[in-house]
Design a protein around this motif. Sequence first.
Motif, PDB file in Angstrom:
ATOM      1  N   MET A  78      -2.836   8.589  -4.467  1.00 53.99           N
ATOM      2  CA  MET A  78      -2.135   7.317  -4.632  1.00 53.99           C
ATOM      3  C   MET A  78      -1.586   6.828  -3.287  1.00 53.99           C
ATOM      4  O   MET A  78      -1.703   5.642  -2.954  1.00 53.99           O
ATOM      5  N   GLY A  79      -1.021   7.720  -2.508  1.00 49.87           N
ATOM      6  CA  GLY A  79      -0.514   7.339  -1.184  1.00 49.87           C
ATOM      7  C   GLY A  79      -1.617   6.878  -0.263  1.00 49.87           C
ATOM      8  O   GLY A  79      -1.465   5.900   0.481  1.00 49.87           O
ATOM      9  N   PHE A  80      -2.745   7.581  -0.302  1.00 37.75           N
ATOM     10  CA  PHE A  80      -3.882   7.196   0.532  1.00 37.75           C
ATOM     11  C   PHE A  80      -4.374   5.805   0.152  1.00 37.75           C
ATOM     12  O   PHE A  80      -4.609   4.952   1.014  1.00 37.75           O
ATOM     13  N   LYS A  81      -4.525   5.562  -1.145  1.00 38.78           N
ATOM     14  CA  LYS A  81      -5.002   4.257  -1.616  1.00 38.78           C
ATOM     15  C   LYS A  81      -4.012   3.153  -1.261  1.00 38.78           C
ATOM     16  O   LYS A  81      -4.424   2.052  -0.865  1.00 38.78           O
ATOM     17  N   THR A  82      -2.732   3.426  -1.373  1.00 43.50           N
ATOM     18  CA  THR A  82      -1.713   2.439  -1.012  1.00 43.50           C
ATOM     19  C   THR A  82      -1.797   2.116   0.470  1.00 43.50           C
ATOM     20  O   THR A  82      -1.739   0.941   0.862  1.00 43.50           O
ATOM     21  N   GLY A  83      -1.960   3.131   1.300  1.00 38.77           N
ATOM     22  CA  GLY A  83      -2.114   2.915   2.740  1.00 38.77           C
ATOM     23  C   GLY A  83      -3.343   2.081   3.058  1.00 38.77           C
ATOM     24  O   GLY A  83      -3.304   1.179   3.904  1.00 38.77           O
ATOM     25  N   GLU A  89      -4.671  -5.598   3.693  1.00 38.91           N
ATOM     26  CA  GLU A  89      -3.829  -6.790   3.690  1.00 38.91           C
ATOM     27  C   GLU A  89      -3.489  -7.211   5.120  1.00 38.91           C
ATOM     28  O   GLU A  89      -3.586  -8.395   5.470  1.00 38.91           O
ATOM     29  N   VAL A  90      -3.118  -6.265   5.949  1.00 40.61           N
ATOM     30  CA  VAL A  90      -2.757  -6.581   7.330  1.00 40.61           C
ATOM     31  C   VAL A  90      -3.954  -7.142   8.086  1.00 40.61           C
ATOM     32  O   VAL A  90      -3.858  -8.169   8.762  1.00 40.61           O
ATOM     33  N   PHE A  91      -5.103  -6.475   7.962  1.00 39.50           N
ATOM     34  CA  PHE A  91      -6.285  -6.951   8.676  1.00 39.50           C
ATOM     35  C   PHE A  91      -6.776  -8.274   8.111  1.00 39.50           C
ATOM     36  O   PHE A  91      -7.303  -9.115   8.841  1.00 39.50           O
TER      37      PHE A  91
END
Length: 96
Positions: A78-83, A89-91
């Motif tokens: 879940m953390g990996f997917k969120t990252g 989003e940033v790119f």
Amino acid sequence: MENVIRKLYGMYMDNDNREKNEMSVMHDDLCKEKKEKAYQCYQKLRVQLTDELAEELDELMNRHMEIYPQELEESFAMGFKTGARLMCEVFGEETE
């Protein structure tokens, strides 16, 4: 994609492949300290219980330890997917 994340998690959990640096050593020491304190609390509680209740506590702890590795893996994924979503989003904002 899920298999890749699981492989990454496996590599992360494999201590032989983890790079030991000052921060990871400090983290490991802190983790050992917390585990020792938790075990002391468990022992303190266990000696206060009747034999029957102590067995129930042990069963509860065993069940918890059975599901704990799965919970860790799910949290990592879940953390990996969120990252990854954050990076997208940033790119995405940079290209607009």
